[in-house]
Design a protein around this motif. Structure first.
Motif, PDB file in Angstrom:
ATOM      1  N   GLY A   1      -2.133   3.260  -3.449  1.00 39.64           N
ATOM      2  CA  GLY A   1      -2.316   2.142  -2.532  1.00 39.64           C
ATOM      3  C   GLY A   1      -3.147   1.033  -3.138  1.00 39.64           C
ATOM      4  O   GLY A   1      -2.720  -0.130  -3.173  1.00 39.64           O
ATOM      5  N   ILE A   2      -4.321   1.386  -3.633  1.00 35.68           N
ATOM      6  CA  ILE A   2      -5.203   0.363  -4.188  1.00 35.68           C
ATOM      7  C   ILE A   2      -4.652  -0.173  -5.501  1.00 35.68           C
ATOM      8  O   ILE A   2      -4.761  -1.365  -5.774  1.00 35.68           O
ATOM      9  CB  ILE A   2      -6.636   0.913  -4.374  1.00 35.68           C
TER      10      ILE A   2
ATOM     11  N   PHE B   1      -3.890   9.033  -3.516  1.00 33.64           N
ATOM     12  CA  PHE B   1      -5.209   8.411  -3.470  1.00 33.64           C
ATOM     13  C   PHE B   1      -5.338   7.226  -4.425  1.00 33.64           C
ATOM     14  O   PHE B   1      -6.276   6.454  -4.311  1.00 33.64           O
ATOM     15  CB  PHE B   1      -6.296   9.451  -3.790  1.00 33.64           C
TER      16      PHE B   1
ATOM     17  N   ILE C   1      -6.597  -7.660  -3.367  1.00 32.96           N
ATOM     18  CA  ILE C   1      -7.928  -7.304  -2.855  1.00 32.96           C
ATOM     19  C   ILE C   1      -9.014  -7.934  -3.718  1.00 32.96           C
ATOM     20  O   ILE C   1      -9.957  -8.556  -3.216  1.00 32.96           O
ATOM     21  CB  ILE C   1      -8.103  -5.764  -2.804  1.00 32.96           C
TER      22      ILE C   1
ATOM     23  N   LEU D   1       0.839  -1.208   0.000  1.00 34.17           N
ATOM     24  CA  LEU D   1       0.000   0.000   0.000  1.00 34.17           C
ATOM     25  C   LEU D   1       0.870   1.254   0.000  1.00 34.17           C
ATOM     26  O   LEU D   1       0.677   2.163  -0.807  1.00 34.17           O
ATOM     27  CB  LEU D   1      -0.916   0.004   1.231  1.00 34.17           C
TER      28      LEU D   1
ATOM     29  N   ALA E   1      -1.577  -0.733  -6.271  1.00 35.25           N
ATOM     30  CA  ALA E   1      -0.533  -1.722  -6.005  1.00 35.25           C
ATOM     31  C   ALA E   1      -1.081  -3.004  -5.389  1.00 35.25           C
ATOM     32  O   ALA E   1      -0.475  -4.063  -5.505  1.00 35.25           O
ATOM     33  CB  ALA E   1       0.531  -1.117  -5.084  1.00 35.25           C
TER      34      ALA E   1
END
Lengths: 123, 148
Positions: free
Chosen positions: A95-96, A92, A103, A75, A98
């Motif tokens: 993190g998601i 913003f 997830i 993240l 990577a």
């Protein structure tokens, strides 16, 4: 060959060590599993931001990426990379970006499991 | 002189001695199982690297594989048994994160696929994502500010 064997030995010790820390926290502080996981992912983010987790990763390989602190590492690293590329927006998106594979896999496979499997009947 | 303890004192005495050996046992179990799970992860990292994937892709593929295995073992009702033995050794690795999603997803199926499965699967994963992603945004912003 020897390098491969050492990668397993290092993964075992670093990964085992991180899990042992979690066990001490569970036994000594009575923190629930959810709080342990939240704590570990956050600690992973902070240690990565300070440039410390990278050193653990260089030694431990998967021993540092597989524990949830490694999720925090991904993240933070993602956020840093995207900030370097896109500026403030990157904080913003990184993190998601990577961690998207992990997830998405967890959500999708978890959903499939609920369709395919029956939970164990409660004793 | 023989020291006589009341029941209460004896219980305190036992409590003061017992947890340490129990703690040691739990830590050794967590260390071994957690370490072994990471060795399995390392095997996938090495294998994917040998197939020619670069480091980031290998790491992502490894996460996905480990998550798949964690979900599969949860579905087969084996991960809970592992958890009873290993404690943090099964919670802290990413397979534990997968378990924390698959387990309530299966358990709450009886409440329906939307508010049962869809909502409850984030019982533990939700907080992890909230705090993990928020922390990454904060350090990202700090990184941006400190670059000047």
């Amino acid at each position: 060959m020897q390098q491969t064997i050492m990668s397993y030995v290092n993964a075992f010790f670093i990964g085992g060590l991180i899990c042992a820390v979690g066990q001490v926290l569970i036994d000594k502080t009575k923190l629930s599993a959810a709080r342990i996981l939240v704590l570990f992912v956050t600690v992973g983010v902070v240690l990565t931001a300070l440039g410390l987790y990278q050193k653990l990763l260089a030694i431990g390989g998967a021993g540092a990426t597989i524990p949830l602190t490694g999720f925090g590492y991904s993240l933070a690293k993602g956020a840093f990379n995207d900030v370097d590329k896109y500026g403030l927006l990157g904080a913003f998106t990184g993190g998601i970006r990577a961690t998207a594979a992990g997830i998405s896999a967890a959500i999708f496979f978890g959903y499939l499991a609920s369709v395919a499997f029956k939970p164990k009947p409660k004793q | 002189m023989q020291q006589v303890m009341t029941g209460d004192e004896y219980k305190k005495y036992v409590d003061s001695k017992a947890p340490d050996s129990k703690l040691l046992r739990n830590v050794i179990r967590a260390f071994s199982v957690g370490g072994l799970i990471c060795v399995v992860g390392q095997f996938f990292v090495n294998s994917f690297s040998r197939m020619g994937f670069d480091m980031d892709v290998s790491a992502s593929l490894t996460s996905m594989t480990m998550i798949f295995l964690g979900v599969l073992f949860t579905g087969l009702n084996l991960y809970d048994d592992l958890g009873r033995f290993a404690g943090a050794g099964s919670i802290v690795p990413i397979t534990g994160f997968a378990n924390s999603i698959a387990s309530p997803a299966m358990e709450y199926k009886s409440e329906g696929y939307v508010l049962g499965v869809g909502a409850r699967m984030f019982l533990i994963a939700g907080p992890v994502l909230v705090y993990g992603i928020s922390a990454s945004i904060i350090v990202g912003i700090l990184h941006y500010l400190l670059k000047f």
